[in-house]
Write an enzyme that holds these catalytic residues in place. Structure first.
Site, short mmCIF file in Angstrom:
data_model
loop_
_atom_site.label_atom_id
_atom_site.label_comp_id
_atom_site.label_asym_id
_atom_site.label_seq_id
_atom_site.Cartn_x
_atom_site.Cartn_y
_atom_site.Cartn_z
N ALA A 70 17.98 45.36 7.64
CA ALA A 70 16.58 45.10 7.97
C ALA A 70 15.96 46.23 8.80
O ALA A 70 14.76 46.49 8.70
CB ALA A 70 16.45 43.78 8.72
N CYS A 326 21.07 44.41 19.53
CA CYS A 326 20.78 45.78 19.12
C CYS A 326 20.47 46.69 20.30
O CYS A 326 20.40 47.89 20.15
CB CYS A 326 19.62 45.80 18.13
SG CYS A 326 20.00 44.97 16.58
#
Length: 377
Positions: A70, A326
Site C-alpha cells: 500500500a 511503520c
C-alpha cells in the site's frame, strides 16, 4: 509463542493463501512476463489472482495494478496523479489529506510542495474521524485530489467516505482512498473512487504485495513513479512476484466468503476482552467508541502506565503495539493521537490491539489477564 494481537500491522497469513503460494516458489516457478510455458502458466496464475481481488472489491481486473504494498500504491496515486496533472497542463494545485493519514500518504503529498502543490490537512474529531464540515471548506476548484483513508491504521476509526466523495465530486476533484486497513473488514465498493490502495498483509495475505485500483472512468491516470519495463499497464514496472500475487488472490477469495463472519468474530472477542478487563477492575479509556471503529479494533489508554513499558513486559505472552508500526523506533508521539486532541502524555499511555480471524475466546481472556497483571503492578 505469544498471542498475536497486532493485526493493525500485519494479520496472520491465511492457510489457504500459504497453500496456494507453495507451488509457485519452486515447482511451478516462472516469470509471468516470459513467453515460455512456465511463464505463461505463471501469467495465468497472476491474472486469476487479479480476478479474485477484482471480484472482492467490485472492480474490473484491468483496473488493478499490483504493487509492492500500500505504501507504493499511495505514492503512485498521489505523486503519479500530480505529475500527470503537470504533464497535461491541468492548473489545479491543491491536494487535501486528512491529518491522520498513513505516513506514506502524508509524506508523498508533502514532497509535492517543491513542485508547486499546496498540501492541506483536514482535521479530525476526538474519535479520529475527519471533520467533513471543515473538509467542505478546505476543498475548492483548485483542489486536484482528496485523499482520505477508509479505516485508520492506529485507532481503527471508520471514515465517512460517502461524504468525502460527495464533497470532492461537487468541485470536480479526484478521490483517493487508502483502503489497506479496511479491506476485508468493511464492505468496499471501488466504483465510488478514482484510486484505492490495497495491502495483502492487512487481510490475511502475504507481506510484500499490494495493489492500486485505478478506475477506468477517471479522467486522469497516474504516471509511474518508477521506470523500467512497462509492466502493469505501464503504471508499475517490475516483475510481478507470482507467489505473492497468488497468495493475495487466495486471501481475497477467502475474505469474500468470510467477511460477515470475520466481523462478528472480531467484534465478539474485543467485547469479551474489555469485559474481562473490567471484571479485573483495570482502569482504561477507549479512545474510539465501538460504534465508530472497525470490528475487533481497540485503542486503549491505560492512565499512568507507559505503553512501551506495557508492551515490553507483555512481549513474551502477548504481541501488541503502540503508535504506527511503520514509524516504530522513533520516540515521538503518534501524530494520529495528537490530531485527536490527546496530549503527549496521554498518547504515551495508549496501546493498540486487534482481534483477528485466528484469535480465540481463550486468547481474549488470557490477554486481559496478562494486561491486568502488568497494569496493576
Amino acid at each position: 509463542m505469544p498471542i498475536y494481537l497486532d493485526g493493525h500491522s500485519t494479520t496472520p497469513l491465511a492457510p489457504e493463501a500459504m497453500e496456494a503460494m507453495l507451488p509457485w516458489w519452486h515447482a511451478q516457478a516462472g516469470n509471468p512476463h516470459s513467453p515460455h510455458l512456465r511463464g505463461m502458466l505463471a501469467s495465468q496464475a497472476v491474472e486469476n489472482a487479479r480476478a479474485e481481488l477484482a471480484s472482492f472489491i467490485g472492480s474490473d481486473q484491468q483496473e488493478l495494478v499490483f504493487t509492492s504494498g500500500a505504501t507504493e500504491a499511495n505514492n503512485i496515486a498521489i505523486r503519479g496523479t500530480a505529475f500527470a496533472a503537470l504533464e497535461r497542463g491541468i492548473k489545479r494545485r491543491g491536494i487535501v489529506v486528512s491529518a491522520i493519514e498513513h505516513k506514506s500518504v502524508l509524506s508523498s503529498a508533502s514532497a509535492l510542495r517543491s513542485a508547486g502543490f499546496r498540501i492541506i490537512e483536514a482535521p479530525v474529531d476526538e474519535s479520529g474521524i475527519v471533520d467533513t464540515s471543515v473538509l467542505e471548506q478546505l476543498v475548492s476548484h483548485d483542489t486536484l485530489l482528496v485523499s482520505v483513508m477508509a479505516v485508520n491504521n492506529e485507532v481503527g476509526s471508520i471514515q465517512p467516505l460517502s461524504d468525502v466523495v460527495h464533497i470532492a465530486r461537487t468541485i470536480g476533484a479526484l478521490v483517493h482512498v487508502d483502503a489497506a486497513q479496511g479491506l476485508g473488514k468493511l464492505s468496499f465498493d471501488s466504483a465510488d473512487f478514482d484510486f484505492a490502495s490495497l495491502s495483502a498483509h492487512k487481510m490475511y495475505g502475504p507481506m510484500g504485495i499490494g495493489a492500486l485500483f485505478v478506475s477506468s472512468a477517471t479522467h486522469l491516470r497516474p504516471l509511474p513513479v518508477l521506470f523500467g519495463g512497462g509492466q502493469e499497464a505501464g503504471i508499475r514496472p517490475g516483475t510481478v512476484p507470482t507467489p505473492l500475487a497468488v497468495g493475495f488472490g487466495a486471501a481475497a477469495k477467502v475474505s469474500r466468503t468470510r467477511f460477515i463472519a470475520d466481523a462478528a468474530h472480531s467484534r465478539a472477542l474485543s467485547a469479551l476482552f474489555l469485559e474481562e478487563l473490567r471484571s479485573r477492575q483495570v482502569r482504561f479509556i477507549e479512545n474510539v467508541p465501538e460504534a465508530k471503529r472497525v470490528p475487533g479494533s481497540l485503542s486503549l489508554r491505560f492512565t499512568e502506565n507507559d505503553a512501551m513499558s506495557i508492551i515490553a513486559k507483555a512481549g513474551d505472552r502477548i504481541a501488541i503495539s503502540e503508535g504506527s508500526a511503520c514509524t516504530s523506533g522513533q520516540i515521538t508521539p503518534s501524530h494520529v493521537l495528537l490530531s485527536m486532541g490527546l496530549t503527549q502524555q496521554q498518547a504515551s499511555e495508549t496501546v493498540r490491539i486487534y482481534f483477528s480471524r485466528y484469535n480465540s475466546a481463550a486468547d481474549a481472556v488470557e490477554a486481559a489477564g496478562v494486561l491486568s497483571e502488568i497494569v496493576s503492578r
